[in-house]
Design a protein around this motif. Sequence first.
Motif, PDB file in Angstrom:
ATOM      1  N   PRO A  27      -0.326 -54.752   0.518  1.00 59.00           N
ATOM      2  CA  PRO A  27      -0.034 -54.285   1.880  1.00 59.00           C
ATOM      3  C   PRO A  27      -1.107 -54.758   2.864  1.00 59.00           C
ATOM      4  CG  PRO A  27       0.262 -52.503   0.299  1.00 59.00           C
ATOM      5  CD  PRO A  27      -0.383 -53.643  -0.446  1.00 59.00           C
ATOM      6  N   ALA A  28      -0.653 -55.188   4.011  1.00 58.83           N
ATOM      7  CA  ALA A  28      -1.562 -55.815   4.972  1.00 58.83           C
ATOM      8  C   ALA A  28      -2.663 -54.874   5.434  1.00 58.83           C
ATOM      9  CB  ALA A  28      -0.767 -56.328   6.169  1.00 58.83           C
ATOM     10  N   ALA A  29      -2.349 -53.618   5.713  1.00 57.05           N
ATOM     11  CA  ALA A  29      -3.335 -52.712   6.295  1.00 57.05           C
ATOM     12  C   ALA A  29      -4.529 -52.530   5.360  1.00 57.05           C
ATOM     13  CB  ALA A  29      -2.691 -51.361   6.619  1.00 57.05           C
ATOM     14  N   ALA A  30      -4.269 -52.231   4.093  1.00 58.81           N
ATOM     15  CA  ALA A  30      -5.356 -52.023   3.136  1.00 58.81           C
ATOM     16  C   ALA A  30      -6.127 -53.311   2.892  1.00 58.81           C
ATOM     17  CB  ALA A  30      -4.796 -51.477   1.822  1.00 58.81           C
ATOM     18  N   ALA A  31      -5.403 -54.429   2.821  1.00 56.15           N
ATOM     19  CA  ALA A  31      -6.067 -55.710   2.578  1.00 56.15           C
ATOM     20  C   ALA A  31      -6.976 -56.089   3.740  1.00 56.15           C
ATOM     21  CB  ALA A  31      -5.029 -56.797   2.325  1.00 56.15           C
ATOM     22  N   LEU A  32      -6.549 -55.801   4.974  1.00 57.34           N
ATOM     23  CA  LEU A  32      -7.388 -56.097   6.140  1.00 57.34           C
ATOM     24  C   LEU A  32      -8.647 -55.240   6.139  1.00 57.34           C
ATOM     25  CD1 LEU A  32      -4.807 -56.567   9.025  1.00 57.34           C
ATOM     26  CD2 LEU A  32      -6.520 -58.235   8.280  1.00 57.34           C
ATOM     27  N   ALA A  33      -8.507 -53.957   5.826  1.00 53.42           N
ATOM     28  CA  ALA A  33      -9.683 -53.093   5.777  1.00 53.42           C
ATOM     29  C   ALA A  33     -10.681 -53.618   4.751  1.00 53.42           C
ATOM     30  CB  ALA A  33      -9.267 -51.663   5.446  1.00 53.42           C
ATOM     31  N   ALA A  34     -10.171 -54.080   3.615  1.00 52.92           N
ATOM     32  CA  ALA A  34     -11.053 -54.625   2.576  1.00 52.92           C
ATOM     33  C   ALA A  34     -11.744 -55.901   3.050  1.00 52.92           C
ATOM     34  CB  ALA A  34     -10.254 -54.882   1.302  1.00 52.92           C
ATOM     35  N   GLN A  35     -11.047 -56.728   3.818  1.00 55.05           N
ATOM     36  CA  GLN A  35     -11.656 -57.955   4.330  1.00 55.05           C
ATOM     37  C   GLN A  35     -12.763 -57.646   5.322  1.00 55.05           C
ATOM     38  OE1 GLN A  35     -11.256 -61.277   3.580  1.00 55.05           O
ATOM     39  NE2 GLN A  35     -10.072 -60.538   1.831  1.00 55.05           N
ATOM     40  N   LEU A  36     -12.541 -56.673   6.212  1.00 50.99           N
ATOM     41  CA  LEU A  36     -13.601 -56.306   7.162  1.00 50.99           C
ATOM     42  C   LEU A  36     -14.807 -55.720   6.429  1.00 50.99           C
ATOM     43  CD1 LEU A  36     -11.461 -57.018   9.269  1.00 50.99           C
ATOM     44  CD2 LEU A  36     -12.205 -55.018  10.577  1.00 50.99           C
ATOM     45  N   ASP A  37     -14.537 -54.962   5.354  1.00 50.66           N
ATOM     46  CA  ASP A  37     -15.650 -54.492   4.514  1.00 50.66           C
ATOM     47  C   ASP A  37     -16.421 -55.686   3.945  1.00 50.66           C
ATOM     48  OD1 ASP A  37     -14.893 -51.855   4.913  1.00 50.66           O
ATOM     49  OD2 ASP A  37     -13.838 -51.678   2.986  1.00 50.66           O
ATOM     50  N   ARG A  38     -15.675 -56.676   3.472  1.00 52.49           N
ATOM     51  CA  ARG A  38     -16.293 -57.831   2.801  1.00 52.49           C
ATOM     52  C   ARG A  38     -17.219 -58.595   3.731  1.00 52.49           C
ATOM     53  NH1 ARG A  38     -15.218 -63.359   2.191  1.00 52.49           N
ATOM     54  NH2 ARG A  38     -13.356 -63.275   3.506  1.00 52.49           N
ATOM     55  N   ILE A  39     -16.768 -58.803   4.972  1.00 49.99           N
ATOM     56  CA  ILE A  39     -17.551 -59.662   5.865  1.00 49.99           C
ATOM     57  C   ILE A  39     -18.453 -58.860   6.803  1.00 49.99           C
ATOM     58  CG2 ILE A  39     -15.825 -61.489   5.755  1.00 49.99           C
ATOM     59  CD1 ILE A  39     -14.879 -60.706   8.522  1.00 49.99           C
ATOM     60  N   GLY A  40     -18.305 -57.543   6.805  1.00 51.66           N
ATOM     61  CA  GLY A  40     -19.167 -56.702   7.630  1.00 51.66           C
ATOM     62  C   GLY A  40     -18.807 -56.678   9.101  1.00 51.66           C
ATOM     63  N   ALA A  41     -17.556 -56.975   9.437  1.00 49.99           N
ATOM     64  CA  ALA A  41     -17.144 -56.974  10.845  1.00 49.99           C
ATOM     65  C   ALA A  41     -16.952 -55.549  11.343  1.00 49.99           C
ATOM     66  CB  ALA A  41     -15.855 -57.774  11.017  1.00 49.99           C
ATOM     67  N   GLN A  42     -17.301 -55.321  12.623  1.00 49.02           N
ATOM     68  CA  GLN A  42     -17.254 -53.973  13.199  1.00 49.02           C
ATOM     69  C   GLN A  42     -16.394 -53.879  14.460  1.00 49.02           C
ATOM     70  OE1 GLN A  42     -18.583 -51.210  11.818  1.00 49.02           O
ATOM     71  NE2 GLN A  42     -19.236 -52.482  10.094  1.00 49.02           N
ATOM     72  N   ARG A  43     -16.093 -55.020  15.094  1.00 47.63           N
ATOM     73  CA  ARG A  43     -15.366 -54.978  16.367  1.00 47.63           C
ATOM     74  C   ARG A  43     -14.240 -56.017  16.338  1.00 47.63           C
ATOM     75  NH1 ARG A  43     -17.151 -51.776  19.900  1.00 47.63           N
ATOM     76  NH2 ARG A  43     -16.056 -52.808  21.615  1.00 47.63           N
ATOM     77  N   ALA A  44     -13.096 -55.579  15.847  1.00 46.38           N
ATOM     78  CA  ALA A  44     -11.964 -56.490  15.676  1.00 46.38           C
ATOM     79  C   ALA A  44     -11.054 -56.465  16.900  1.00 46.38           C
ATOM     80  CB  ALA A  44     -11.158 -56.104  14.437  1.00 46.38           C
ATOM     81  N   LEU A  45     -10.704 -57.667  17.382  1.00 47.58           N
ATOM     82  CA  LEU A  45      -9.595 -57.802  18.335  1.00 47.58           C
ATOM     83  C   LEU A  45      -8.350 -58.120  17.529  1.00 47.58           C
ATOM     84  CD1 LEU A  45      -8.306 -58.048  21.145  1.00 47.58           C
ATOM     85  CD2 LEU A  45      -8.919 -60.491  21.108  1.00 47.58           C
ATOM     86  N   LEU A  46      -7.349 -57.265  17.625  1.00 50.82           N
ATOM     87  CA  LEU A  46      -6.067 -57.537  16.978  1.00 50.82           C
ATOM     88  C   LEU A  46      -5.193 -58.336  17.939  1.00 50.82           C
ATOM     89  CD1 LEU A  46      -7.147 -55.358  15.078  1.00 50.82           C
ATOM     90  CD2 LEU A  46      -4.846 -54.349  15.039  1.00 50.82           C
ATOM     91  N   MET A  47      -4.867 -59.572  17.573  1.00 46.29           N
ATOM     92  CA  MET A  47      -3.892 -60.374  18.325  1.00 46.29           C
ATOM     93  C   MET A  47      -2.599 -60.314  17.534  1.00 46.29           C
ATOM     94  SD  MET A  47      -6.054 -63.661  19.731  1.00 46.29           S
ATOM     95  CE  MET A  47      -4.560 -64.416  20.400  1.00 46.29           C
ATOM     96  N   VAL A  48      -1.602 -59.625  18.105  1.00 47.79           N
ATOM     97  CA  VAL A  48      -0.432 -59.256  17.303  1.00 47.79           C
ATOM     98  C   VAL A  48       0.869 -59.557  18.041  1.00 47.79           C
ATOM     99  CG1 VAL A  48      -1.778 -57.420  16.206  1.00 47.79           C
ATOM    100  CG2 VAL A  48      -0.321 -56.859  18.161  1.00 47.79           C
ATOM    101  N   SER A  49       1.929 -59.585  17.268  1.00 53.31           N
ATOM    102  CA  SER A  49       3.279 -59.726  17.817  1.00 53.31           C
ATOM    103  C   SER A  49       3.610 -58.534  18.694  1.00 53.31           C
ATOM    104  CB  SER A  49       4.287 -59.818  16.666  1.00 53.31           C
ATOM    105  OG  SER A  49       5.578 -59.422  17.084  1.00 53.31           O
ATOM    106  N   GLY A  50       4.047 -58.802  19.924  1.00 55.41           N
ATOM    107  CA  GLY A  50       4.448 -57.720  20.809  1.00 55.41           C
ATOM    108  C   GLY A  50       5.618 -56.935  20.255  1.00 55.41           C
ATOM    109  N   THR A  51       6.570 -57.639  19.667  1.00 55.47           N
ATOM    110  CA  THR A  51       7.735 -56.962  19.088  1.00 55.47           C
ATOM    111  C   THR A  51       7.313 -56.065  17.937  1.00 55.47           C
ATOM    112  OG1 THR A  51       9.122 -58.853  19.688  1.00 55.47           O
ATOM    113  CG2 THR A  51      10.008 -57.330  18.059  1.00 55.47           C
ATOM    114  N   LEU A  52       6.443 -56.577  17.077  1.00 51.43           N
ATOM    115  CA  LEU A  52       5.967 -55.781  15.947  1.00 51.43           C
ATOM    116  C   LEU A  52       5.205 -54.553  16.440  1.00 51.43           C
ATOM    117  CD1 LEU A  52       6.437 -56.560  12.957  1.00 51.43           C
ATOM    118  CD2 LEU A  52       4.091 -57.411  12.899  1.00 51.43           C
ATOM    119  N   ASN A  53       4.446 -54.713  17.511  1.00 49.15           N
ATOM    120  CA  ASN A  53       3.640 -53.613  18.046  1.00 49.15           C
ATOM    121  C   ASN A  53       4.517 -52.542  18.691  1.00 49.15           C
ATOM    122  OD1 ASN A  53       1.262 -52.248  18.668  1.00 49.15           O
ATOM    123  ND2 ASN A  53       0.988 -53.317  20.614  1.00 49.15           N
ATOM    124  N   ARG A  54       5.572 -52.980  19.385  1.00 48.38           N
ATOM    125  CA  ARG A  54       6.376 -52.029  20.162  1.00 48.38           C
ATOM    126  C   ARG A  54       7.511 -51.393  19.372  1.00 48.38           C
ATOM    127  NH1 ARG A  54       5.186 -56.048  24.029  1.00 48.38           N
ATOM    128  NH2 ARG A  54       7.069 -57.225  23.477  1.00 48.38           N
TER     129      ARG A  54
END
Length: 380
Positions: free
Chosen positions: A19-46
Amino acid sequence: MMTGRVVFGAMEEVVYGQPAAAALAAQLDRIGAQRALLMVSGTLNRTTDEIAKIKDALGGRCAGVFDAMPAHTPRAAVIAATEQARAIQADIIVTVGGGSITDGAKAVQICLANNILSAAEIDRVRNINAPVAPKVRQISVPTTISGGEFSAIAGVTNEATRVKEKLAHPLTMPRAAILDPAITLHTPEWLFLSTGIRAVDHCVEAICSREAHPYGDAQALRGLAMLAAGLPRVKADPTDLDARLDCQIGTWLSMGALSSGVPMGASHGIGYVLGAVFDVPHGHTSCIMLPAVMRWNKSANRDRQALVAAAMGHPGEDAGDVLDALIRVLGMPRSLREVNVGPEHFERIATQAMGTPWVPRNPRPIEGPAQVREILELAA
């Protein structure tokens, strides 16, 4: 004796089937990122909860959301996203969407690193080999299967000239890609299947290139086999997650040759023009142009085309015919007239296509616009 050079891309990981959500959280843990900009599909978001699930998983590490990237990645939208990334001091860009969003984030990386403040200033970094290296990198969750997340090249449309221009740096390739078949269930069928043919196009033009090498062949042939089998399965049962994942992995493999230095050919080059000038979706450009390009090229690379037909499960048959049959099974457009491009447009397309990176490297040499017109006639 063969000689050659294989270039390895800057991607660190590919995570698939999770699942994308858990995998993304694990990636941010891996690289130590703290301030993510999500660039996402408007349709998916709405219209779905997928982006909300990702925001919840990232918590305070989601610093902002940009969901206004149109098709073909226009300059103005790239600058708008860059301004937001700069304002929130993003240290990673996470994309969730199709190829235009993926390319948009790559362009944002370059704009941030090179202090690009306006659409006009993009001229400073386009079509050059060494802009300042990106420091804010990217992680991508693709919802289509054209494969841009495995490339270090961004295509950005100049609205003033209607030309798709290249921005590139080795480090614009995402640090990681997350292949979640479930998130693609929201992708319109025509878009998923047509971008699948875009991935097929990557495989085929790599196999047929004069600059093909064994490393690229191994990936392109396997990727083509997975896509040729998987796409009809998705068409038959859109809920088949195993088939969708096969297509995603086939797409990953389809980009192996290109990202390691094998050039594309006339199908990609002409497709750039059809997209930028006539707003034909990328996947549809491949559906229309690839069989025609194969037929035009056959006198120059008959042996390589035989590998294509065999990988698709039809040894001994004409590769152009096999591709045509697959595209028809998927219900995709097969002619330029179906996307409202007529002979009156051929001169402009042919002239502009000569300026793309790929037409000059087509396996059957193309000396000028007249030969591009011959291909367009085959696709009319």
